[in-house]
Design a protein around this motif. Structure first.
Motif, mmCIF file in Angstrom:
data_model
loop_
_atom_site.group_PDB
_atom_site.id
_atom_site.type_symbol
_atom_site.label_atom_id
_atom_site.label_comp_id
_atom_site.label_asym_id
_atom_site.label_seq_id
_atom_site.Cartn_x
_atom_site.Cartn_y
_atom_site.Cartn_z
ATOM 1 N N GLU A 87 -17.994 -0.064 0.138
ATOM 2 C CA GLU A 87 -17.688 1.223 0.780
ATOM 3 C C GLU A 87 -18.657 1.508 1.916
ATOM 4 N N THR A 108 -9.932 1.421 -1.122
ATOM 5 C CA THR A 108 -10.062 1.712 -2.547
ATOM 6 C C THR A 108 -8.866 1.179 -3.324
ATOM 7 N N ASN A 143 -23.063 6.753 -7.059
ATOM 8 C CA ASN A 143 -21.843 7.547 -6.983
ATOM 9 C C ASN A 143 -22.037 8.820 -6.167
ATOM 10 N N ILE A 147 -19.895 10.239 -2.647
ATOM 11 C CA ILE A 147 -19.396 11.591 -2.378
ATOM 12 C C ILE A 147 -19.937 12.103 -1.053
ATOM 13 N N ILE A 150 -17.895 10.718 1.828
ATOM 14 C CA ILE A 150 -16.609 11.409 1.976
ATOM 15 C C ILE A 150 -16.819 12.780 2.593
ATOM 16 N N HIS A 173 -12.419 12.409 -3.545
ATOM 17 C CA HIS A 173 -12.760 11.151 -4.224
ATOM 18 C C HIS A 173 -11.877 10.931 -5.455
ATOM 19 N N SER A 177 -9.369 7.802 -6.018
ATOM 20 C CA SER A 177 -9.610 6.925 -7.161
ATOM 21 C C SER A 177 -8.427 6.913 -8.118
#
Length: 221
Positions: A87, A108, A143, A147, A150, A173, A177
């Protein structure tokens, strides 16, 4: 013939010991452990089996990882590091907001489709109520950075009038996902219930386009 003996017969060399290549041994353990956990889950996996399939011993596995749960946590960390690393390589900050979100949604979807082991392990971890994720500071940090990535693209889109305001980065997100994850996690049940193969190339292409379209409609002002 054991895997180690087979390797020696083909190459004419003995496998590297942990003293010669400790990082290589560690990677080998993690690769085999991932396969074992994906196939049998945390409860069904056996450290004896993992040791038998590597060029090391059960004692050495415990030396590196502490216990079976420590090994399982390390496998989770490696898998999350891998997807978050890819990513980051997308460099969304350098792209216009709509292009950035389109690229992320498509990536993704493709990553999940091409890495079903990742989906299986996340499913295993949910069976265990996420307790190994909760105990890993490394995964938490990885993680959170996803975020933030994004959020940066979304806020640029809002400022430019391209996205509607008031959407949480976490919700973006989760939508991305969910659309990618379900397409892998539920393949077997959808095939049985509807006779539809979500892994077929034409089905993947159609669902990928729908996933991107769903996200952009969610963000559209």
């Amino acid at each position: 013939m054991s895997k180690a003996a087979s390797t020696q017969k083909v190459t004419g060399r003995k496998p590297a010991s942990w003293t010669q290549d400790p990082e290589g041994v560690r990677r080998n353990i993690l690769t085999v452990a991932k396969e074992e956990f994906v196939e049998n889950g945390l409860s069904g996996a056996r450290v004896d089996e993992i040791a038998a399939r590597t060029a090391t011993s059960k004692r050495m596995i415990y030396y590196y990882f502490g216990d079976k749960e420590g090994l399982y946590r390390a496998v989770l960390e490696e898998m999350y590091e891998r997807i978050r690393g890819f990513e980051r390589s997308l460099d969304l900050a350098s792209l216009p907001p709509v292009e950035a979100m389109t690229l992320l949604a498509g990536f993704t979807f493709d990553y999940h489709a091409e890495n079903p082991d990742f989906v299986r392990l996340v499913m295993v971890e949910n069976i265990h109520h996420g307790r190994h994720l909760a105990s890993s500071d490394r995964i938490a940090s990885l993680n959170l950075s996803a975020i933030d990535m994004i959020r940066e693209a979304y806020e640029r889109g809002v400022a430019a009038g391209l996205f509607r305001p008031g959407i949480e980065a976490l919700d973006i997100h989760l939508t991305i996902s969910a659309l990618a994850f379900y397409n892998v996690s539920n393949r077997a049940s959808i095939r049985q219930v509807f006779g539809h193969d979500m892994g077929a190339p034409e089905a993947l292409a159609r669902r990928r386009a729908a996933a991107i379209d769903t996200l952009l409609r969610m963000l559209h002002p």
